[in-house]
Scaffold this motif. Structure first.
Motif, PDB file in Angstrom:
ATOM      1  N   TRP A 285       0.848  -1.051  -0.131  1.00 57.90           N
ATOM      2  CA  TRP A 285      -0.083  -0.050  -0.149  1.00 57.90           C
ATOM      3  C   TRP A 285       1.130   1.263   0.112  1.00 57.90           C
ATOM      4  O   TRP A 285       0.740   2.332  -0.875  1.00 57.90           O
ATOM      5  CB  TRP A 285      -1.100   0.050   1.300  1.00 57.90           C
ATOM      6  N   GLN A 286       1.960   1.279   0.928  1.00 57.19           N
ATOM      7  CA  GLN A 286       3.078   2.427   0.850  1.00 57.19           C
ATOM      8  C   GLN A 286       3.504   2.580  -0.398  1.00 57.19           C
ATOM      9  O   GLN A 286       3.412   3.935  -1.059  1.00 57.19           O
ATOM     10  CB  GLN A 286       3.733   2.075   1.961  1.00 57.19           C
ATOM     11  N   ASP A 287       3.973   1.515  -0.909  1.00 55.05           N
ATOM     12  CA  ASP A 287       4.522   1.785  -2.236  1.00 55.05           C
ATOM     13  C   ASP A 287       3.530   2.160  -3.350  1.00 55.05           C
ATOM     14  O   ASP A 287       3.963   2.973  -4.274  1.00 55.05           O
ATOM     15  CB  ASP A 287       5.142   0.305  -2.600  1.00 55.05           C
ATOM     16  N   PHE A 288       2.612   1.553  -3.295  1.00 55.12           N
ATOM     17  CA  PHE A 288       1.640   2.066  -4.272  1.00 55.12           C
ATOM     18  C   PHE A 288       1.083   3.456  -4.343  1.00 55.12           C
ATOM     19  O   PHE A 288       1.169   4.146  -5.121  1.00 55.12           O
ATOM     20  CB  PHE A 288       0.388   1.169  -3.997  1.00 55.12           C
ATOM     21  N   GLU A 289       0.719   4.068  -2.991  1.00 52.99           N
ATOM     22  CA  GLU A 289       0.519   5.156  -2.836  1.00 52.99           C
ATOM     23  C   GLU A 289       1.424   6.324  -3.102  1.00 52.99           C
ATOM     24  O   GLU A 289       1.229   7.375  -3.773  1.00 52.99           O
ATOM     25  CB  GLU A 289       0.084   5.420  -1.095  1.00 52.99           C
ATOM     26  N   ALA A 290       2.777   5.940  -2.901  1.00 54.99           N
ATOM     27  CA  ALA A 290       3.706   6.581  -3.212  1.00 54.99           C
ATOM     28  C   ALA A 290       4.239   6.833  -4.717  1.00 54.99           C
ATOM     29  O   ALA A 290       4.351   8.130  -5.107  1.00 54.99           O
ATOM     30  CB  ALA A 290       5.326   6.285  -2.495  1.00 54.99           C
ATOM     31  N   ARG A 291       3.855   5.790  -5.023  1.00 56.78           N
ATOM     32  CA  ARG A 291       4.032   5.784  -6.774  1.00 56.78           C
ATOM     33  C   ARG A 291       2.962   6.565  -7.357  1.00 56.78           C
ATOM     34  O   ARG A 291       3.215   7.391  -8.491  1.00 56.78           O
ATOM     35  CB  ARG A 291       3.952   4.346  -7.391  1.00 56.78           C
ATOM     36  N   ILE A 292       1.721   6.360  -7.195  1.00 58.38           N
ATOM     37  CA  ILE A 292       0.788   7.385  -7.500  1.00 58.38           C
ATOM     38  C   ILE A 292       1.065   8.814  -7.302  1.00 58.38           C
ATOM     39  O   ILE A 292       1.008   9.658  -8.342  1.00 58.38           O
ATOM     40  CB  ILE A 292      -0.682   7.017  -6.847  1.00 58.38           C
ATOM     41  N   ARG A 293       1.217   9.155  -6.020  1.00 60.01           N
ATOM     42  CA  ARG A 293       1.697  10.809  -5.595  1.00 60.01           C
ATOM     43  C   ARG A 293       2.843  11.174  -6.718  1.00 60.01           C
ATOM     44  O   ARG A 293       2.576  12.286  -7.348  1.00 60.01           O
ATOM     45  CB  ARG A 293       2.205  10.709  -4.504  1.00 60.01           C
ATOM     46  N   LYS A 294       3.640  10.175  -7.035  1.00 64.15           N
ATOM     47  CA  LYS A 294       4.834  10.667  -7.825  1.00 64.15           C
ATOM     48  C   LYS A 294       4.424  11.039  -9.339  1.00 64.15           C
ATOM     49  O   LYS A 294       4.959  11.917  -9.995  1.00 64.15           O
ATOM     50  CB  LYS A 294       5.998   9.483  -8.072  1.00 64.15           C
ATOM     51  N   HIS A 295       3.147  10.457  -9.539  1.00 66.15           N
ATOM     52  CA  HIS A 295       2.552  10.798 -10.982  1.00 66.15           C
ATOM     53  C   HIS A 295       1.530  11.836 -11.244  1.00 66.15           C
ATOM     54  O   HIS A 295       0.850  11.803 -12.215  1.00 66.15           O
ATOM     55  CB  HIS A 295       2.221   9.470 -11.740  1.00 66.15           C
TER      56      HIS A 295
ATOM     57  N   GLU B  31       6.243  -3.614 -17.528  1.00 63.08           N
ATOM     58  CA  GLU B  31       6.771  -2.567 -16.655  1.00 63.08           C
ATOM     59  C   GLU B  31       6.327  -1.166 -17.296  1.00 63.08           C
ATOM     60  O   GLU B  31       5.697  -0.319 -16.613  1.00 63.08           O
ATOM     61  CB  GLU B  31       8.148  -2.443 -16.422  1.00 63.08           C
ATOM     62  N   HIS B  32       6.189  -1.067 -18.494  1.00 61.01           N
ATOM     63  CA  HIS B  32       5.436   0.125 -19.261  1.00 61.01           C
ATOM     64  C   HIS B  32       4.216   0.178 -19.015  1.00 61.01           C
ATOM     65  O   HIS B  32       3.567   0.997 -18.817  1.00 61.01           O
ATOM     66  CB  HIS B  32       5.810  -0.066 -20.709  1.00 61.01           C
ATOM     67  N   ARG B  33       3.619  -0.995 -19.181  1.00 58.91           N
ATOM     68  CA  ARG B  33       2.046  -1.165 -19.064  1.00 58.91           C
ATOM     69  C   ARG B  33       1.695  -0.620 -17.621  1.00 58.91           C
ATOM     70  O   ARG B  33       0.868   0.061 -17.360  1.00 58.91           O
ATOM     71  CB  ARG B  33       1.410  -2.525 -19.073  1.00 58.91           C
ATOM     72  N   ASN B  34       2.357  -1.058 -16.494  1.00 65.64           N
ATOM     73  CA  ASN B  34       2.185  -0.758 -14.882  1.00 65.64           C
ATOM     74  C   ASN B  34       2.422   0.639 -15.018  1.00 65.64           C
ATOM     75  O   ASN B  34       1.565   1.351 -14.444  1.00 65.64           O
ATOM     76  CB  ASN B  34       3.050  -1.458 -14.165  1.00 65.64           C
ATOM     77  N   ARG B  35       3.533   1.202 -15.500  1.00 65.50           N
ATOM     78  CA  ARG B  35       3.866   2.774 -15.353  1.00 65.50           C
ATOM     79  C   ARG B  35       2.649   3.378 -16.076  1.00 65.50           C
ATOM     80  O   ARG B  35       2.077   4.487 -15.493  1.00 65.50           O
ATOM     81  CB  ARG B  35       5.052   2.990 -16.111  1.00 65.50           C
ATOM     82  N   SER B  36       2.128   3.217 -17.254  1.00 66.02           N
ATOM     83  CA  SER B  36       1.005   3.916 -17.892  1.00 66.02           C
ATOM     84  C   SER B  36      -0.146   3.957 -16.994  1.00 66.02           C
ATOM     85  O   SER B  36      -0.764   4.913 -16.781  1.00 66.02           O
ATOM     86  CB  SER B  36       0.609   3.415 -19.326  1.00 66.02           C
ATOM     87  N   ALA B  37      -0.499   2.672 -16.238  1.00 69.48           N
ATOM     88  CA  ALA B  37      -1.395   2.658 -15.420  1.00 69.48           C
ATOM     89  C   ALA B  37      -1.398   3.614 -14.108  1.00 69.48           C
ATOM     90  O   ALA B  37      -2.347   4.242 -14.005  1.00 69.48           O
ATOM     91  CB  ALA B  37      -1.669   1.157 -14.783  1.00 69.48           C
ATOM     92  N   MET B  38      -0.107   3.675 -13.595  1.00 67.96           N
ATOM     93  CA  MET B  38      -0.038   4.661 -12.602  1.00 67.96           C
ATOM     94  C   MET B  38      -0.443   6.272 -13.270  1.00 67.96           C
ATOM     95  O   MET B  38      -0.941   6.762 -12.411  1.00 67.96           O
ATOM     96  CB  MET B  38       1.269   4.370 -11.971  1.00 67.96           C
ATOM     97  N   ARG B  39       0.080   6.487 -14.366  1.00 62.82           N
ATOM     98  CA  ARG B  39      -0.015   7.807 -14.773  1.00 62.82           C
ATOM     99  C   ARG B  39      -1.413   7.917 -14.951  1.00 62.82           C
ATOM    100  O   ARG B  39      -1.882   9.074 -14.982  1.00 62.82           O
ATOM    101  CB  ARG B  39       0.630   7.790 -16.198  1.00 62.82           C
TER     102      ARG B  39
END
Ligand code: CMC
Length: 433
Positions: A104-114, A159-167
């Motif tokens: 959860w911590q990791d996911f939230e941080a990744r979302i915030r970054k984008h 990994e590209h797909r995942n990054r796109s999802a975060m964005r």
């Protein structure tokens, strides 16, 4: 009788038969696999509107329309609405499980970054005239995101797909709020990553540099609920569009733009805007019978907006939850939307007692009430479907991720019955009458 897991199709013209396997999901109606039909019997199937056609196998969302059940990854919507948050639901839809504390911590941080949008992307807004419909701008801006992230557009790379999802998840609220600010001519407010997902959105929407803004916890809770309820809904029109676009290998942002465009229609996500327009047009409970009569008249194209659903032939479970939230919200906030809500409740009562609606199993759907919540939160009418798109973006991208992760993924390509002119020869213009 022992359960037989095939269906036999007999061609009465030739006497040929074909055994079709019957597929069983974890829940739901069994599905006849007719993939060999053309090869074996020389036929296509015809199902306009896909009323009985399963287009894919999915592990994300399950709906039982007769019982009014909605599950995200197996979890009932009622439990998620009560106990979870929109961002946690995003994680669940994307990855299949509720996150552990570390995940959860990791996911939230990744979302915030984008959360920020490329400045050149924001400048696109200048090209839209004031008064442009927010959904038109959102179609353009989501598609335009594909022009900013070239380095991660390899759809074959997980990994590209995942990054796109975060964005997509992180930037949707920023795009939505920028679109609103453009429309009202106020300065754009950048994301503030100290705030929660929903607080950040409200802050970008409603704060102005001249004044301090503190999001109202009542509004935060109501919006959180609305986003959870709209997060996914299996193979609806916009999601199917995203999948079909994605099946050609198109980039995720282009696919999401297709989803946004499909959602805009009043038979789909545009219904939330149409409901409020309808309630205002009714204006007074005395006028309701006139509108009910129009909805029943086959010669009138008018429909009761917010009523009926392709899948739910029982109460829409999302509608139940959001109806309750309407009561709570209007009690707590300045209830300027109270008269509209009163008309909605009376309309609902009259329609639910009417034979036309009973026999067709037409119940109020989620959008019958979501507009009332959004109005109470001071979200302008033209932004309603954008709010739906914001919630649904996680569903679209999760379904796209699931499809792109399948080893045997193929391009979607329906067939047709051709009913045009029979083959004929070209006639030179001089020889035509
Ligand atoms: N008002 C009056 N009659 C209706 C309505 C309505 N809202 N919805 C369906 N009917 C009638 C329709 O005329 C038909 O009657 P008959 O059998 O006599 O020809 C019968 O009910 C079946 O309708 P249908 O059009 O075959 O149903 P569908 O599954 O193709 O359409 C729907 C589903 C949601 C598009 C439709 O009910 C509708 O247009 N509702 C109003 C728009 C709306 O609220 N949309 C939001 C859906 S929920 C949000 C989302 O997930 O998109």
């Amino acid at each position: 009788m022992p359960k037989k897991d095939t269906v036999t199709i007999t061609d009465n013209a030739t006497g040929k038969t074909m055994e079709c396997p019957v597929l069983h999901g974890v829940h739901g109606v069994p599905v006849v696999d007719i993939q060999g039909l053309y090869k074996n019997l020389g036929y296509f199937t015809h199902d306009p509107g896909f009323t009985t056609t399963s287009s894919c196998e999915s592990r994300i969302t399950y709906i039982d329309g007769d019982e009014g059940v909605l599950l995200y990854r197996g979890y009932p919507i009622e439990q998620l609405a009560e106990k979870s948050s929109y961002l946690e639901v995003c994680y669940l839809l994307l990855y299949g499980e509720l996150p552990t504390p570390t995940q959860w911590q990791d996911f939230e941080a990744r979302i915030r970054k984008h959360t920020m949008v490329h400045e050149d992307g924001r400048h696109f807004l200048r090209g839209y005239r004031r008064g442009a419909h927010p959904m038109g701008m959102l179609v353009g801006l989501t598609g335009a995101m594909s022009t900013f992230y070239h380095a991660t557009l390899d759809v074959g790379n997980p990994e590209h797909r995942n990054r796109s999802a975060m964005r997509v998840i992180a930037k949707m609220p920023t795009l939505a709020a920028f679109i609103y600010k453009h429309g009202v001519g106020q300065p754009y407010v950048y994301p503030n990553n100290k705030l929660s997902f929903v607080e950040n959105f409200l802050n970008m929407m409603f704060s102005v540099p001249a004044e301090e803004y503190v999001p109202d916890p009542v509004a935060v809770k109501a919006l959180e609920l609305m986003l959870i309820l709209h997060a996914d809904h299996e193979q609806n029109a916009s999601t199917s569009t995203v999948r079909l676009a994605g099946s050609s290998g198109a980039n995720p942002y282009a696919c999401i733009a297709g989803g946004v465009a499909t959602l805009w229609g009043p038979a789909h996500g545009g219904a939330n805007e149409a409901v409020i327009k309808m309630l205002h047009a009714i204006g007074d409970a005395k006028e309701i019978p006139k509108y009910i009569a129009r909805a029943k008249d086959k010669n009138d194209s008018f429909r009761l907006m917010g009523f009926g659903h392709r899948v739910y032939k029982n109460f829409d479970p999302r509608a139940k939850l959001i109806r309750k939230a309407c009561y709570e919200l209007l009690d707590k906030l300045d209830a300027s939307e109270q008269p509209i809500f009163e008309i909605a409740l009376q309309l609902e009562k009259i329609a639910l007692e009417d034979e036309y609606f009973i026999s067709r199993k037409l119940y109020p759907n989620v959008d019958f009430y979501s507009g009332i919540i959004l109005s109470a939160l001071n979200i302008p009418l033209s932004m309603f479907t954008v709010m739906f798109a914001m919630g649904r973006s996680v569903g679209w991208i999760s379904q796209w991720m699931e499809m792109m992760g399948e080893p045997n993924q193929r391009i979607g390509r329906p067939r047709q019955i051709y009913s045009g002119a029979a083959k004929r020869d070209y006639i030179a213009i001089k020889e035509r009458d």
